[in-house]
Design a protein around this motif. Structure first.
Motif, PDB file in Angstrom:
ATOM      1  N   LYS A  65       0.836  -1.201   0.000  1.00  0.00           N
ATOM      2  CA  LYS A  65       0.000   0.000   0.000  1.00  0.00           C
ATOM      3  C   LYS A  65       0.870   1.249   0.000  1.00  0.00           C
ATOM      4  O   LYS A  65       0.603   2.207  -0.738  1.00  0.00           O
ATOM      5  CB  LYS A  65      -0.911  -0.001   1.223  1.00  0.00           C
ATOM      6  CG  LYS A  65      -1.801   1.233   1.329  1.00  0.00           C
ATOM      7  CD  LYS A  65      -2.638   1.203   2.604  1.00  0.00           C
ATOM      8  CE  LYS A  65      -3.484   2.469   2.721  1.00  0.00           C
ATOM      9  NZ  LYS A  65      -4.252   2.519   3.983  1.00  0.00           N
ATOM     10  N   SER A 106       2.424   1.662  -3.419  1.00  0.00           N
ATOM     11  CA  SER A 106       1.395   2.069  -4.372  1.00  0.00           C
ATOM     12  C   SER A 106       1.030   3.538  -4.208  1.00  0.00           C
ATOM     13  O   SER A 106       0.888   4.277  -5.195  1.00  0.00           O
ATOM     14  CB  SER A 106       0.158   1.191  -4.201  1.00  0.00           C
ATOM     15  OG  SER A 106      -0.876   1.600  -5.065  1.00  0.00           O
ATOM     16  N   GLU A 107       0.889   3.968  -2.968  1.00  0.00           N
ATOM     17  CA  GLU A 107       0.527   5.373  -2.727  1.00  0.00           C
ATOM     18  C   GLU A 107       1.656   6.308  -3.150  1.00  0.00           C
ATOM     19  O   GLU A 107       1.401   7.410  -3.653  1.00  0.00           O
ATOM     20  CB  GLU A 107       0.193   5.570  -1.253  1.00  0.00           C
ATOM     21  CG  GLU A 107      -1.121   4.903  -0.845  1.00  0.00           C
ATOM     22  CD  GLU A 107      -1.431   5.051   0.637  1.00  0.00           C
ATOM     23  OE1 GLU A 107      -0.543   5.538   1.385  1.00  0.00           O
ATOM     24  OE2 GLU A 107      -2.547   4.696   1.057  1.00  0.00           O
ATOM     25  N   ARG A 155       3.780   5.592  -5.567  1.00  0.00           N
ATOM     26  CA  ARG A 155       3.789   5.538  -7.029  1.00  0.00           C
ATOM     27  C   ARG A 155       2.705   6.441  -7.618  1.00  0.00           C
ATOM     28  O   ARG A 155       2.914   7.062  -8.674  1.00  0.00           O
ATOM     29  CB  ARG A 155       3.609   4.096  -7.493  1.00  0.00           C
ATOM     30  CG  ARG A 155       3.767   3.914  -9.013  1.00  0.00           C
ATOM     31  CD  ARG A 155       3.843   2.448  -9.397  1.00  0.00           C
ATOM     32  NE  ARG A 155       2.677   1.714  -8.931  1.00  0.00           N
ATOM     33  CZ  ARG A 155       2.707   0.696  -8.078  1.00  0.00           C
ATOM     34  NH1 ARG A 155       3.866   0.282  -7.587  1.00  0.00           N
ATOM     35  NH2 ARG A 155       1.604   0.077  -7.717  1.00  0.00           N
ATOM     36  N   GLU A 156       1.553   6.532  -6.954  1.00  0.00           N
ATOM     37  CA  GLU A 156       0.489   7.424  -7.417  1.00  0.00           C
ATOM     38  C   GLU A 156       0.913   8.887  -7.387  1.00  0.00           C
ATOM     39  O   GLU A 156       0.354   9.721  -8.103  1.00  0.00           O
ATOM     40  CB  GLU A 156      -0.760   7.227  -6.554  1.00  0.00           C
ATOM     41  CG  GLU A 156      -1.466   5.891  -6.801  1.00  0.00           C
ATOM     42  CD  GLU A 156      -2.594   5.643  -5.809  1.00  0.00           C
ATOM     43  OE1 GLU A 156      -2.819   6.518  -4.937  1.00  0.00           O
ATOM     44  OE2 GLU A 156      -3.244   4.584  -5.902  1.00  0.00           O
ATOM     45  N   GLN A 157       1.920   9.172  -6.549  1.00  0.00           N
ATOM     46  CA  GLN A 157       2.469  10.527  -6.493  1.00  0.00           C
ATOM     47  C   GLN A 157       3.709  10.673  -7.373  1.00  0.00           C
ATOM     48  O   GLN A 157       4.423  11.670  -7.293  1.00  0.00           O
ATOM     49  CB  GLN A 157       2.848  10.874  -5.042  1.00  0.00           C
ATOM     50  CG  GLN A 157       1.695  10.799  -4.056  1.00  0.00           C
ATOM     51  CD  GLN A 157       2.181  11.069  -2.634  1.00  0.00           C
ATOM     52  OE1 GLN A 157       2.715  12.134  -2.337  1.00  0.00           O
ATOM     53  NE2 GLN A 157       1.990  10.100  -1.755  1.00  0.00           N
ATOM     54  N   ASP A 158       3.972   9.677  -8.209  1.00  0.00           N
ATOM     55  CA  ASP A 158       5.158   9.637  -9.072  1.00  0.00           C
ATOM     56  C   ASP A 158       6.441   9.655  -8.256  1.00  0.00           C
ATOM     57  O   ASP A 158       7.448  10.263  -8.648  1.00  0.00           O
ATOM     58  CB  ASP A 158       5.149  10.790 -10.077  1.00  0.00           C
ATOM     59  CG  ASP A 158       4.047  10.642 -11.117  1.00  0.00           C
ATOM     60  OD1 ASP A 158       3.821   9.509 -11.561  1.00  0.00           O
ATOM     61  OD2 ASP A 158       3.410  11.656 -11.458  1.00  0.00           O
ATOM     62  N   LYS A 183       9.230   7.017  -6.598  1.00  0.00           N
ATOM     63  CA  LYS A 183       9.712   5.642  -6.671  1.00  0.00           C
ATOM     64  C   LYS A 183      10.234   5.190  -5.313  1.00  0.00           C
ATOM     65  O   LYS A 183      10.760   5.983  -4.528  1.00  0.00           O
ATOM     66  CB  LYS A 183      10.834   5.524  -7.711  1.00  0.00           C
ATOM     67  CG  LYS A 183      10.520   6.155  -9.060  1.00  0.00           C
ATOM     68  CD  LYS A 183       9.324   5.536  -9.729  1.00  0.00           C
ATOM     69  CE  LYS A 183       9.104   6.073 -11.132  1.00  0.00           C
ATOM     70  NZ  LYS A 183       8.750   7.526 -11.170  1.00  0.00           N
ATOM     71  N   GLU A 221       8.669  12.765 -14.030  1.00  0.00           N
ATOM     72  CA  GLU A 221       7.566  12.186 -14.810  1.00  0.00           C
ATOM     73  C   GLU A 221       6.720  13.273 -15.480  1.00  0.00           C
ATOM     74  O   GLU A 221       5.993  13.004 -16.439  1.00  0.00           O
ATOM     75  CB  GLU A 221       6.672  11.326 -13.913  1.00  0.00           C
ATOM     76  CG  GLU A 221       7.331  10.067 -13.379  1.00  0.00           C
ATOM     77  CD  GLU A 221       7.310   8.919 -14.369  1.00  0.00           C
ATOM     78  OE1 GLU A 221       6.840   9.119 -15.496  1.00  0.00           O
ATOM     79  OE2 GLU A 221       7.785   7.827 -14.010  1.00  0.00           O
TER      80      GLU A 221
END
Length: 821
Positions: free
Chosen positions: A335, A338-339, A341-344, A346, A698
């Motif tokens: 989690k 993933s959270e 990654r949603e904010q770009d 790594k 990104e």
């Protein structure tokens, strides 16, 4: 052993090497005085390789391409086949098949020649001399030899020769007159002097435009004229008897050829050029999320968060080797990843090759034969700082497969980058046994002594190769602090280890990066701000180190957490200055990414010694300043409380990057310092593509570009190539999936400035149109007229900055001409 028997041994070895192909034997049995037989008794050519049969060691001489040669012993002094490990310095397949080689035989020498480069073997002494364009560049002194003590390589040095080499050391740029261990070893808290560090290189590059690469991973020594002033001597306690000679037309050419031979660095993911949140270390999932949230709220760009050893254990000691999340402090890692990654952002995790006997995976490692062994064939255990431990055998297939399964699980959870620490290895007993299982050589046992300096290299190779197979659409990020010649071809991003958090720690960082970069390790960087020690926060030191990091391959503040390494935890003006420089780092992303492209295509370093660009003799020893690409001259501030910074500028016209003030080069200037500026100049005639306002790499939008140009009438013409792709596809370079913008500038007799833009190539997702804004610096007055493709065009003039801005839209295949009158 009789000569007949020895030749049959040689024949067997050669036949195996050549896959049973027939040798083309040349005239042999050359005579010396009387009827005595010369010591070179027979030689034969197959492809690009000469096989030399002598009365002592039999050896091969191979033309590798790029004006390079490889010498490798086939037999020892008694004529027995030499037990040899495969090369680590060279790629598995050296592409030299298209070479046209020529062999000439005289009573005294045998010479192998191609592309104006030649290697001549003296038949009596076996000594080899190397020539380029008919001039002898260098020659063996005692040459390559095998004896009871191991392997050695000796070259003659001329009186005026200066030398780079040895990798990470703090000895000055010209390292001639020094002797140093060839044994990768941690140097905790180093400052302005170090003779042995994390990432040594058994290689030397000369001001006479050649490099010698001793292709041997064993523990040894490199003596650059210390014991004997006119001798360059490599020695090792066993291992491979082989070296590579690279010849060059210039220092720059020698650098590029050396990297071409050992393997170019794959193009990294674009996010490598962003800002990293990192410390020793984040102790919980909540802390990780909170620190990224702080970057967001304080409007400081960030691209990655790096987790040190607390991700697998609550304490520093006792948990290394768990290789799985500590769910008490990281209850929902997927989690979290993933959270982020949603904010770009790594996620990068540390791993180490030590499996403690107290760790969760000890029994599994033993059962799967994953650990290096002792003489009794059981896991070799020993004590070190973190506990009682074994060591993963990264040379054996069993060790590689066992270790990889944990990376594979973590990759499935979304981990995007890999940090390999302690990979010297930090503790590596000489008598520990590794099961070497290289293709074509079968299985053999080698000692820690023989492969010590190749451990980190082999570890990186395993991680990189497996990642490219597992994630075929992704570029691996592999951060490691130790390796060998050629480690860059496995995407290795080295750093300079546990540097002191002091001005003494900052001072040698240019030298360390440049010494590594010329041999291909172009992403060598430091823990910005310093790592080790420091009782109180030194705001000026921290600020100057981060300013330097803006013009470094990787921007990663990292330190022991008694003083926060992240700028978000400091007060203004430190935080505001850091924010400005980190934002500048992101604004420069198109320029920096083009440097990464140049490195992947040509082996050109991002940080470049001044001697690569300007007068070599004058600048060869310079470690105070460097070029960041072709455009920027950088001279980091490495002393406190300075009102000015004395810098010797190379010849030409230079512009202060921050104030646009013009400087005449070829002399020493006193740069006026403030806390929020930094000694960086732009060479007149330089282009720099930029993209303002990014908060993540990104978010880069290829449709919006600023092209900055620094104009001076002394520069009649100049050019620049901008490279661009999607920032993540692993085959952009190999498949040509990228575009270039060729930018040119010229000044005519009327002093009119003409700027042209031409585009070539394409990639999937490339924009069909671009909005380009040219910003021209250095003009003395407002232009009378501006034409775009022959038609008048509106432009904005800044009287304060003396800059002209011109915006236009163009098709990606369109050529554009701008005339400023």
């Amino acid at each position: 052993m009789s000569k007949k028997h020895k030749r049959s041994v040689l024949s067997a070895v050669v036949s195996a090497t050549l896959s049973r192909r027939l040798l083309a034997t040349l005239p042999a049995l050359a005579l010396i005085s009387g009827n005595a037989l010369a010591v070179v008794e027979q030689f034969s050519l197959q492809g690009n390789t000469l096989y030399i049969d002598t009365d002592t060691n039999d050896f091969t001489l191979t033309a590798l391409g790029n004006k390079s040669f490889q010498v490798t012993y086939v037999t020892d002094n008694s004529g027995k086949p030499y037990e040899n490990l495969s090369s680590m310095a060279l790629p598995e397949h050296v592409a030299a098949n298209e070479l046209t080689v020529d062999v000439s035989d005289t009573p005294n020498t045998i010479t192998l020649t191609y592309d104006n480069a030649s290697a001549s073997i003296d038949k009596q002494s076996h000594a080899i001399s190397y020539s380029l364009n008919g001039e002898v560049v260098t020659k063996e002194r005692d040459g390559l030899s095998i004896n009871s003590h191991g392997v050695s390589l000796s070259f003659a040095l001329s009186d005026d020769e200066k030398l780079y080499g040895g990798g990470q050391r703090v000895l000055g740029m010209d390292r001639r007159g020094n002797a140093m261990p060839l044994y990768n070893k941690a140097h905790y808290g180093y400052t302005t002097s170090s003779n042995q560090m994390y990432f040594g290189l058994s290689a030397v590059m000369s001001s006479k435009h050649y490099s010698v690469l001793f292709d041997n991973t064993a523990s040894g020594e490199l003596d650059m004229g210390s014991s004997t002033p006119d001798e360059l001597l490599f020695s090792a306690k066993g291992g491979r008897a082989s070296y590579i000679m690279v010849l060059g037309e210039s220092l720059s050419d020698t650098v590029k050829s050396t990297v071409a031979i050992t393997g170019k660095q794959p193009l990294p993911p674009r996010w490598l050029l962003g800002n990293f949140a990192s410390r020793f270390g984040y102790k919980s999932q909540d802390e990780v999320m909170n620190v990224v949230d702080a970057f967001n709220k304080q409007d400081i760009p960030v691209d990655a968060v790096v987790l040190d050893l607390y991700w697998f254990g609550k304490d520093i000691k006792g948990h290394m080797g768990n290789l799985s999340w500590d769910t008490a402090t990281f209850p929902e890692p997927e989690k979290m990843i993933s959270e982020l990654r949603e904010q770009d952002v790594k996620t990068v995790l540390i791993t180490e090759p030590f499996i403690l006997t107290t760790s969760k995976q000890w029994d599994s490692a033993v059962e799967n034969n994953a650990l290096a062994q002792n003489d009794q064939g059981t896991p070799y255990t020993f004590d070190f700082y973190f506990g009682n431990t074994g060591l993963v055998d990264v040379f054996s297939e069993a060790g590689q497969d066992w270790f990889w399964q944990y990376y594979e699980k973590l990759a499935a959870q979304g981990v995007a980058g890999w940090w390999g620490d302690l990979g010297e290895p930090e503790v590596h007993p000489d008598d520990i046994q590794h099961a070497w299982s290289e293709a074509g050589l079968g299985n053999q046992t080698v000692s820690g002594t023989e492969v010590h300096n190749g451990y980190g290299h082999q570890w990186a190779k395993t991680v990189y190769n497996n990642l490219t197979e597992l994630q075929s659409d992704t570029r691996p990020f592999v951060l490691m602090r130790s390796g060998f010649l050629g480690s860059q071809r496995y995407g290795m991003v080295p750093w300079t280890g546990d540097v002191s958090r002091s001005w003494g720690g900052l001072k040698p960082q240019v030298e360390l990066a440049l010494q590594m970069s010329v041999f291909g390790l172009a992403y060598t960087h430091s823990d910005l701000g310093g790592f080790a020690g420091g009782d109180t926060f030194d705001a000026e030191l921290y600020t100057r180190w981060l300013q330097f990091g803006t013009f470094s391959p990787v921007f990663r503040p990292h330190a022991q957490d008694n003083i926060a390494p992240e700028p978000v935890f400091h007060d203004d003006p430190v935080k505001s200055i850091a924010r400005e420089f980190i934002q500048l780092r992101y604004d420069m992303l198109p320029y920096n990414y083009s440097l990464a492209f140049e490195n992947a295509l040509f082996g050109t370093p991002l940080m470049r010694p001044l001697a690569m660009v300007f007068n070599e003799n004058k600048w060869f020893e310079s470690a105070k300043s460097y070029m960041w690409g072709d455009a920027l001259f950088v001279s980091p501030v490495t002393q406190p409380n300075q009102q000015t910074w004395a810098v010797e500028l190379p010849p030409g016209i230079w512009f202060d990057f921050f104030s646009s003030a013009k400087y005449q080069g070829g002399k020493t200037v006193d740069y006026p310092l403030t806390q929020d500026n930094f000694p960086v100049w732009v060479k007149a005639g330089s282009f720099m593509p930029m993209s303002e306002g990014l908060s993540r790499t990104e978010h880069f939008d290829a449709r919006e570009l600023e092209m900055h140009y620094w104009h001076d009438h002394s520069v009649i013409s100049s050019s620049y190539t901008y490279y661009e792709d999607d920032g993540k596809s692993p085959n952009s370079v190999e498949k040509g999936l990228y575009t270039t913008l060729q930018l040119n500038a010229s000044v005519d007799e009327s002093a009119d400035l003409t700027l042209t833009l031409d585009s070539q190539g394409s990639y999937i997702g490339m924009p069909q149109q671009r909005n380009i804004t040219y910003v021209v610096h250095g003009l003395t007055e407002r232009p009378q007229k501006v034409l775009v493709d022959g038609a008048p065009a509106p432009a904005t003039w800044s009287e304060k900055g003396k800059t002209l801005s011109l915006a236009f839209t163009c098709d990606y295949q369109q050529s554009v001409e701008i005339v400023i009158m």
